[in-house]
Design a protein around this motif. Structure first.
Motif, mmCIF file in Angstrom:
data_model
loop_
_atom_site.group_PDB
_atom_site.id
_atom_site.type_symbol
_atom_site.label_atom_id
_atom_site.label_comp_id
_atom_site.label_asym_id
_atom_site.label_seq_id
_atom_site.Cartn_x
_atom_site.Cartn_y
_atom_site.Cartn_z
ATOM 1 N N LYS A 161 47.511 42.387 31.755
ATOM 2 C CA LYS A 161 47.568 43.047 33.004
ATOM 3 C C LYS A 161 48.432 44.215 32.516
ATOM 4 O O LYS A 161 49.418 44.180 32.137
ATOM 5 C CB LYS A 161 48.096 42.122 34.142
ATOM 6 C CG LYS A 161 48.500 42.890 35.359
ATOM 7 C CD LYS A 161 47.507 42.942 36.181
ATOM 8 C CE LYS A 161 47.829 43.516 37.700
ATOM 9 N NZ LYS A 161 48.520 42.371 38.388
ATOM 10 N N GLY A 189 43.393 44.464 35.574
ATOM 11 C CA GLY A 189 43.837 45.174 36.954
ATOM 12 C C GLY A 189 43.398 46.555 37.205
ATOM 13 O O GLY A 189 42.377 46.899 36.628
ATOM 14 N N GLU A 215 32.618 39.239 37.708
ATOM 15 C CA GLU A 215 33.565 39.608 36.762
ATOM 16 C C GLU A 215 34.198 38.500 36.146
ATOM 17 O O GLU A 215 34.180 37.237 36.778
ATOM 18 C CB GLU A 215 34.704 40.328 37.324
ATOM 19 C CG GLU A 215 34.536 41.573 37.662
ATOM 20 C CD GLU A 215 35.786 42.250 38.158
ATOM 21 O OE1 GLU A 215 35.615 43.674 38.434
ATOM 22 O OE2 GLU A 215 36.879 41.547 38.652
ATOM 23 N N PRO A 218 39.657 40.594 35.858
ATOM 24 C CA PRO A 218 39.901 41.581 36.899
ATOM 25 C C PRO A 218 39.819 43.025 36.358
ATOM 26 O O PRO A 218 40.647 43.379 35.337
ATOM 27 C CB PRO A 218 41.231 41.292 37.596
ATOM 28 C CG PRO A 218 41.981 40.156 36.587
ATOM 29 C CD PRO A 218 40.895 39.710 35.574
#
Ligand SMILES: O=C1C[C@@](O)(C(=O)O)C[C@@H](O)[C@@H]1O
Length: 237
Positions: A161, A189, A215, A218
């Motif tokens: 992330k 992200g 997906e 993310p």
């Protein structure tokens, strides 16, 4: 001989098209996959009930397209909580059809039976490392790359992330540095899409997008979009 041979010797950034559900696996063909990606990832943890019922019949129709098998652990992104033994059995059952398998770097020492079976079959493996909250420190990234190298992985992959622009450049700097092992990096992200282009430009050997509509992390692009974009970039050295 493995079902398909695969290596990271080619300097081109390859794209892995990741399947998030078994309906999409059923609806694709080798030709349709060729339009989208270079290797297709089958997340055994995400399709376990169907895998248990049908085994390799789930993906036999995709041959000879190269397949990458992953049985992700909960702490590195699976919504399910399969234990190491269960995930090892899933991977072993898929090795005969694999071009590549994925094992978390931190689990390499508890997955030696899978690594031995992959080695015996001539199937390379990629050591992965995920952080869904933040970008790990440079020291942690280096340590995991070293674990991957010492365990004999064909490549080290990190997906993390990204919270800030500094995270984005830090990941790209890690990617472009020499690690004595091929490296694949990607953000997750809101900065995931741009990071996946920047990291590919910096030499990421395997870049993930989704096939179908689901997906598997993310911020992924679709595999086709990602590959089209990567093909229009020039490597940054
Ligand atoms: O390790 C990876 C990369 C990934 O987490 C991503 O960020 O695209 C998607 C996963 O399915 C795959 O196993």
């Amino acid at each position: 001989m493995p079902a398909q041979s695969f290596s990271f010797k080619n300097p081109i950034s390859l794209v892995a098209g990741s399947f998030g559900d078994s309906q999409t696996i059923a609806s694709e063909t080798p030709d349709s996959l060729r339009q989208q990606c270079d290797i297709a990832e089958i997340r055994l943890d995400l399709i376990f009930p169907e895998f248990e019922a049908k085994g390799s019949n789930l993906w036999k129709h995709l041959h000879p397209f190269p397949l990458l098998f992953t049985a992700r652990c909960h702490s590195e992104g699976s919504p399910f909580d399969f234990n190491t033994g269960e995930r090892a059995e899933m991977l072993k059952a898929a090795i005969a059809d694999a071009a590549l398998i994925d094992i978390e770097a931190k689990n390499a020492s508890s997955m030696t039976s899978v690594i031995s079976a992959a080695n015996a079959a001539g199937v390379p493996w990629i050591a992965s490392y995920h952080d869904f909250d933040q970008l790990p420190s440079r020291q942690k990234l280096e340590t995991h790359a070293e674990i991957a190298r010492e365990a004999g992985a064909a490549a080290f992959k990190c997906a993390a992330k990204l919270r800030t622009m500094d995270d984005l450049t830090a990941l790209a700097h890690f990617q472009i540095s020499e690690h004595s092992i091929p490296v694949a990096t990607m953000g997750m992200g809101v900065l995931a899409p741009v990071s996946r282009l920047l990291c590919a430009q910096a030499g990421s050997v395997l870049n993930y997008g989704y096939v179908g509509k689901t997906e598997t992390a993310p911020g992924q692009w679709s595999a086709k979009q990602l590959r089209d974009c990567i093909h229009s970039l020039h490597p940054f050295h």
